[in-house]
Design an enzyme around this catalytic site. Sequence first.
Site, mmCIF file in Angstrom:
data_model
loop_
_atom_site.group_PDB
_atom_site.id
_atom_site.type_symbol
_atom_site.label_atom_id
_atom_site.label_comp_id
_atom_site.label_asym_id
_atom_site.label_seq_id
_atom_site.Cartn_x
_atom_site.Cartn_y
_atom_site.Cartn_z
ATOM 1 N N PRO A 44 0.850 -1.202 0.000
ATOM 2 C CG PRO A 44 -0.007 -1.052 2.166
ATOM 3 C CD PRO A 44 0.811 -1.920 1.275
ATOM 4 C CB THR A 93 1.097 7.208 1.130
ATOM 5 O OG1 THR A 93 0.718 6.425 2.244
ATOM 6 C CG2 THR A 93 0.453 8.572 1.243
ATOM 7 C CD GLN A 142 -0.972 0.079 5.519
ATOM 8 O OE1 GLN A 142 -0.737 1.174 5.029
ATOM 9 N NE2 GLN A 142 -0.042 -0.842 5.686
ATOM 10 C CB CYS A 169 3.252 5.174 9.210
ATOM 11 S SG CYS A 169 3.309 6.860 8.601
ATOM 12 C CG HIS A 200 10.196 -1.752 5.514
ATOM 13 N ND1 HIS A 200 9.849 -0.435 5.314
ATOM 14 C CD2 HIS A 200 11.359 -1.930 4.851
ATOM 15 C CE1 HIS A 200 10.768 0.154 4.569
ATOM 16 N NE2 HIS A 200 11.700 -0.728 4.281
ATOM 17 N N GLY A 257 11.520 -4.941 1.272
ATOM 18 C CA GLY A 257 12.668 -4.040 1.286
ATOM 19 C C GLY A 257 13.668 -4.314 0.188
ATOM 20 C CB ALA A 265 7.185 -0.803 -1.412
ATOM 21 N NE ARG A 266 11.816 2.265 -1.117
ATOM 22 C CZ ARG A 266 13.072 2.224 -0.686
ATOM 23 N NH1 ARG A 266 13.860 3.239 -0.903
ATOM 24 N NH2 ARG A 266 13.530 1.181 -0.032
#
EC number: 1.3.1.89
Length: 654
Positions: free
Chosen positions: A315, A317, A369, A400, A469, A502, A524-525
């Site tokens: 998820p 942002t 989430q 977060c 993570h 990660g 993610a990234r």
Amino acid sequence: MAEGTAEAPLENGGGGDSGAGALERGVAPIKPQYLTTKEQFHQFLEAKGQEKPCRETEVGDSAGNDLAEPEAKRIRLEDGQTEDGQTEEAAEPREQPQTQKRARGQNKGRPHVKPTHYDKNRLCPSLIQESAAKCFFGDRCRFLHDVGRYLETKPADLGPRCVLFETFGRCPYGVTCRFAGAHLGPEGQNLVQEELAARGAQPPPVRNGLDKALQQQLRKREVRFERAELALRRFSQGQPPGPTPAAAVPEGTIAKGAPRQDNCGAQQVPTGLGTSTPPSSPVRTCGPLTDEDVVRLRPCEKKRLDIRGKLYLAPLTTCGNLPFRRICKRFGADVTCGEMAVCTNLLQGQMSEWALLKRHQCEDIFGVQLEGAFPDTMTKCAELLSRTVEVDFVDINVGCPIDLVYKKGGGCALMNRSTKFQQIVRGMNQVLDVPLTVKIRTGVQERVNLAHRLLPELRDWGVALVTLHGRSREQRYTKLADWQYIEECVKAASPMPLFGNGDILSFEDANHAMQTGVAGIMIARGALLKPWLFTEIKEQRHWDISSSERLDILRDFTSYGLEHWGSDTQGVEKTRRFLLEWLSFLCRYVPVGLLERLPQRINERPPYYLGRDYLETLMASQKAADWIRISEMLLGPVPPNFVFLPKHKANAYK
């Protein structure tokens, strides 16, 4: 906000040898023949840009191009330029490390113009919707009621094709559509393709919208949360959490007129059978027994979440919006999750927050989430969602790192608030009829790991799956993720499945991650830098994707965006803003054919290089002005006084 998993904001900055082609540590090893200087790079783009490259490149791009991602996160580190990417003459990046350090985190001071401000003369919705009813506000309405006057000031169309008209057979935005020429008749009437419109009359492709009646009840605090309140009373009385009796939930738990699901709380055991209700529960039953009372699922019969070995899109942002998730699904993502939603905003009926819960029909395994700091709001929000949205799991954000969330006791702060954390998990588990998952970090401080102690407790509290993570809050997104520690945590969590997260940017990274014993990986990234990463992992190959193919991906994103946010000026500019935020990550990608060594590491920033064609070079630019130029290829010229700065600053390569 910070992170849905917050994987969106910044890059890690560990080191890693750059290889023969790189001049220094942490720089991607690009073949020498492609390397250039900053001045030559921008001179090349400016010279080509004066030849009207935008429109020509959009249509007839050569096939030999490679993806290079526009940058929002690397912007400052590359040239010490300001976050907007517009000031190039800034000091050398490595001479002022303190300035870079101050620039980490959210770019809070950036100018921001709402998309609604680009439309000075807006037409009244009663005319757009072609409704027979008159405007509710009458003479007090602040919008235009004269279509002719509106058309005089309306900007020119952005293109000959309307995505909504071609997809659904009818464009609901009528004359306000920025592609209205495609569906307006000779007398200005809105045309309809009957066949497509009839086919589109099926269930909507997007689910989990907020019902207007429910929104009003939430704003007036008329919604009752009986089951959540019962669970919270038990916590306050020091009783061990037990199943909520079915009969304890009156029919009016959600106020009249609000949507509800009859299977809510299916994991609870009915008191009517005299089973496991605590003696102290003041619950009285009345009326005949029904199947709903008797045929209830016990906790052990709750729906299972079996996603072992699947690719999980984190998820994210801002960037992890519905159009982006559709792109990732097309490239092979198995599990998707909505952006982080703040539970208090959901309970207040905020439309912008509920929009984060929307689910497209292509998302077959989908979760939402939630972020919150207190058992009462999180438990009530879980009960509300269990009655109103269709999801396969609910995730708690305990990863977060930003101050806004952390200082209120949410996100990573919950790792140090074990009592509240336990109450949140147990309370939500009682009122949900879908599995509950949690996303955590290694800990709060860099060298003080907490995850291995928390995982057995989370397993005992009833969590179905945990994603770890491999960084602490203090690290945020800098340095490399600690996969050795994740491997230790897999043993501590067993038999509960643990996903790792990660630094995954290639199929080699994914293979190495799976060797630690994790049940699966969250990306993610890596997905922001190259959404085709899911295809690479499944096919175990490096994809030397061309720049024209990458432009097609961006074109698909804009089509999905116009379909989701609308094709009027407001929708177009909203799509543009999210496209630019994504481009700020895409510029970090280095095409496979330009690398001396494979694969590219996520902590390696690209030096200045000239791609194999103009578009490939443009996509590698770190200037926001060049990202805007790419957006103009797809969405037409920007409005007057348009300004864009990426949402997050980054020092991730540091």
